[in-house]
Write a protein that holds these residues in place. Sequence first.
Motif, PDB file in Angstrom:
ATOM      1  N   ALA A   1       0.840  -1.207   0.000  1.00 50.88           N
ATOM      2  CA  ALA A   1       0.000   0.000   0.000  1.00 50.88           C
ATOM      3  C   ALA A   1       0.876   1.259   0.000  1.00 50.88           C
ATOM      4  O   ALA A   1       0.616   2.203  -0.753  1.00 50.88           O
ATOM      5  N   ASP A   2       1.926   1.264   0.814  1.00 53.41           N
ATOM      6  CA  ASP A   2       2.834   2.431   0.841  1.00 53.41           C
ATOM      7  C   ASP A   2       3.489   2.646  -0.521  1.00 53.41           C
ATOM      8  O   ASP A   2       3.636   3.771  -0.990  1.00 53.41           O
ATOM      9  N   PHE A   3       3.897   1.517  -1.121  1.00 53.71           N
ATOM     10  CA  PHE A   3       4.549   1.582  -2.435  1.00 53.71           C
ATOM     11  C   PHE A   3       3.581   2.135  -3.489  1.00 53.71           C
ATOM     12  O   PHE A   3       3.937   3.022  -4.274  1.00 53.71           O
ATOM     13  N   ALA A   4       2.348   1.640  -3.498  1.00 51.24           N
ATOM     14  CA  ALA A   4       1.386   1.998  -4.554  1.00 51.24           C
ATOM     15  C   ALA A   4       0.829   3.414  -4.381  1.00 51.24           C
ATOM     16  O   ALA A   4       0.730   4.175  -5.342  1.00 51.24           O
ATOM     17  N   GLU A   5       0.472   3.761  -3.170  1.00 51.36           N
ATOM     18  CA  GLU A   5      -0.243   5.028  -2.937  1.00 51.36           C
ATOM     19  C   GLU A   5       0.590   6.257  -3.302  1.00 51.36           C
ATOM     20  O   GLU A   5       0.048   7.321  -3.582  1.00 51.36           O
ATOM     21  N   ARG A   6       1.914   6.119  -3.299  1.00 51.70           N
ATOM     22  CA  ARG A   6       2.738   7.308  -3.565  1.00 51.70           C
ATOM     23  C   ARG A   6       2.570   7.805  -4.996  1.00 51.70           C
ATOM     24  O   ARG A   6       2.961   8.923  -5.315  1.00 51.70           O
ATOM     25  N   ARG A   7       1.984   6.995  -5.870  1.00 47.95           N
ATOM     26  CA  ARG A   7       1.719   7.443  -7.250  1.00 47.95           C
ATOM     27  C   ARG A   7       0.277   7.913  -7.441  1.00 47.95           C
ATOM     28  O   ARG A   7      -0.134   8.229  -8.548  1.00 47.95           O
ATOM     29  N   HIS A   8      -0.514   7.898  -6.378  1.00 45.00           N
ATOM     30  CA  HIS A   8      -1.932   8.272  -6.488  1.00 45.00           C
ATOM     31  C   HIS A   8      -2.174   9.673  -5.929  1.00 45.00           C
ATOM     32  O   HIS A   8      -1.289  10.247  -5.296  1.00 45.00           O
ATOM     33  N   MET A   9      -3.387  10.183  -6.155  1.00 44.10           N
ATOM     34  CA  MET A   9      -3.749  11.470  -5.574  1.00 44.10           C
ATOM     35  C   MET A   9      -3.535  11.464  -4.058  1.00 44.10           C
ATOM     36  O   MET A   9      -3.108  12.438  -3.468  1.00 44.10           O
ATOM     37  N   ALA A  10      -3.861  10.332  -3.434  1.00 38.60           N
ATOM     38  CA  ALA A  10      -3.802  10.232  -1.966  1.00 38.60           C
ATOM     39  C   ALA A  10      -2.370  10.358  -1.431  1.00 38.60           C
ATOM     40  O   ALA A  10      -2.176  10.737  -0.272  1.00 38.60           O
ATOM     41  N   GLU A  11      -1.391  10.004  -2.212  1.00 37.41           N
ATOM     42  CA  GLU A  11       0.046  10.108  -1.915  1.00 37.41           C
ATOM     43  C   GLU A  11       0.611   9.112  -0.904  1.00 37.41           C
ATOM     44  O   GLU A  11       1.685   8.591  -1.101  1.00 37.41           O
ATOM     45  N   THR A  12      -0.129   8.871   0.215  1.00 38.37           N
ATOM     46  CA  THR A  12       0.379   7.886   1.183  1.00 38.37           C
ATOM     47  C   THR A  12      -0.763   7.016   1.704  1.00 38.37           C
ATOM     48  O   THR A  12      -1.923   7.435   1.716  1.00 38.37           O
ATOM     49  N   ALA A  13      -0.383   5.808   2.149  1.00 37.66           N
ATOM     50  CA  ALA A  13      -1.381   4.913   2.745  1.00 37.66           C
ATOM     51  C   ALA A  13      -1.956   5.554   4.008  1.00 37.66           C
ATOM     52  O   ALA A  13      -3.134   5.378   4.327  1.00 37.66           O
ATOM     53  N   ALA A  14      -1.116   6.314   4.716  1.00 33.58           N
ATOM     54  CA  ALA A  14      -1.596   6.974   5.937  1.00 33.58           C
ATOM     55  C   ALA A  14      -2.706   7.984   5.607  1.00 33.58           C
ATOM     56  O   ALA A  14      -3.694   8.094   6.331  1.00 33.58           O
TER      57      ALA A  14
END
Length: 659
Positions: free
Chosen positions: A273-286
């Motif tokens: 999740a940490d790896f993937a989210e950094r490329r999304h609007m959300a930026e981080t799993a947190a």
Amino acid sequence: MNIVHRLAGIASVSSVLFFQTSMAAPYTMPVYSSAAEVNADCDRMMNDLKDAQAKLEGMTSTSGVALLAQLDAIYRRYEDTDGPMSLLTAVHPDKTIRDATEACDIRYQAFNAAFLQSPKVFELLRQVQPADDIDRQFLKYTIDAFTDAGAALPADKQKRAQDINNEISRLSQEFERVLREEKTQVAFTEAELMGVPPNVWRDAKRDGEGRYLLGLAYPISGPVIENAVNPKSRERMWRALYSRGGSVNLKTLAELAELRREYAALFGFDSYADFAERRHMAETAANVQKFLATVKDAVTKREEADLALLRGFKARELKQSVTATKIERWDLNYYKEMARKAKFSVDEEQFRQYFPPDASVKFVLRLATKLFGVDFVPSQELLWHADARAFEVVDLTTRKPLAMLYVDLYPREDKYSHAAMWGFHAPSTLVGRLPAGALVANLDRKGLTIEELKTLLHEFGHALHQVLSKTRYASQGGTNVQIDFVEAPSQMLEDWIYDPKVIALFKEVCATCKSVPTALLTRADKARHFAKGIDVSAQHFYASYDLALYGHEPQEPLKLWASMAAATPLGWVEGSKFPASFSHIASAYAAGYYSYLWSLVVAEDLRTAFEGKKLSSEVGHRYRDTVLANGGQVAPTELLRQFLGRPTDSKAFFKSLNK
Ligand SMILES: [Zn+2]
């Protein structure tokens, strides 16, 4: 759902292909009559891609712009062949062809996993000076794709990254194939089907004892769970539906989760999740966790109240005390329907008479004509099945061709069982290439409920995003956007159907169609906010499960599901296997299921611009020219700012949670 095509990268297969600036001609769907033809096409693609890679790696210097164009040409070459094949895997009636198209995708994925690690190309990319914002966005996207494929990893890790990528491609195909080829049928006597509309079961095959054999396709299983008076019948259908995929898919999902965990670890991340989210609007799993927690806080009380209300209905029906009454998972839709009918006099089934499937398709097309100024001209292309249809999308004013749209709407054996849009051919203004997309659904031939009309419009929203985009690079065309943005344009349109002025378009496309009584539509509009606590909590639960499966601790999919489900008010049903059919998180929406709620924030904000003017061509054209036309070449926050005239915010979303 939107089936995404992700970057491949490169460019020109030959200078002929690359410099071709053909007059924009609409797309033509390939027709395959044998696996050998598929394989031959696949061979040609693979050869072209390998040649293009060799040429690119032989370049000694490049102007940045030329390199980007070359990379995009490679993406287009891949899409030309593998794009329609990925659609045919889901819809082609011939298994040998489906198997061949799947095999071709595996070959391409292997090429791509290796290509995106090319040290030479990565080095060239890092020298590029972008000429403008669009090139800058594409360059960033491309460098991210190379980085995430392992271009900057040491050699031993690179090899492992490739192997993992190949294994993930194979396993996610396998997961989907098991579901597509599912043949389970549940046998019911007529008495056991009491309450279920006869059109759902009357024509079904019967077993030796005369019982009706009902499959799991949505137009069949949905109405049984929603309407069967006998709780045992609801339970049997529910259990069959949520056992799909079985232990085979549970094992595959476990492997996928483990592989993605290992993949993220290669890059120093301790969760996928940490790896993937950094490329999304959300930026981080947190950030996703924080968002989900806020949503949960906003709906918890409402969910409790919704369930208490349903318990009241069940208690009255069974003539027992409310305290002794529990809502089971297979009760949920049945009592929701009962309560909806009682509180709002709205019965989902009663809409079928107003929404024949053909007219429903014409209705959504007409809506696009009014709003966005495009027309849909039926085309006589030969397609993969007699049910499939093609439309040429043309500009209403200039009559210039814009795109091709394919639709394949009815259930049949071995066909993809959900609703989704395949944006399989993206536009590129660099080479005058027009987009194409395909809307696949499983509609009831006897007519749609208002929920099904909403689903049709949702997928059509993805299709419009695809066919009305006009991007410089195909890699960023249509629905090639960030995953937590991609649902917004389709979710936005969902509530158009409750507007009487919009629904009146049915009359324009179907003179013989009965008009939905306005009072019924008004009641349906009120009823749609009913049980929102339950519905949003369910989305929250799916999203939280996805994040936990791909989170910091290794998880066994069913065990995790059971423990998380046990903590919800509806509890865990021993023996059920929901994760075995949770396609989203096996494939492109892994660690991205939260996107449905996240995009809804954007969708609600987008709707504010259409408030009271859902047929305004002025707002519609502005939307087409900013949000739809730009695909992924402009960041979502910037597109939203341009369209709304202010920064996007979540006010409308939280307001709607209280409606
Ligand atoms: Zn969708």
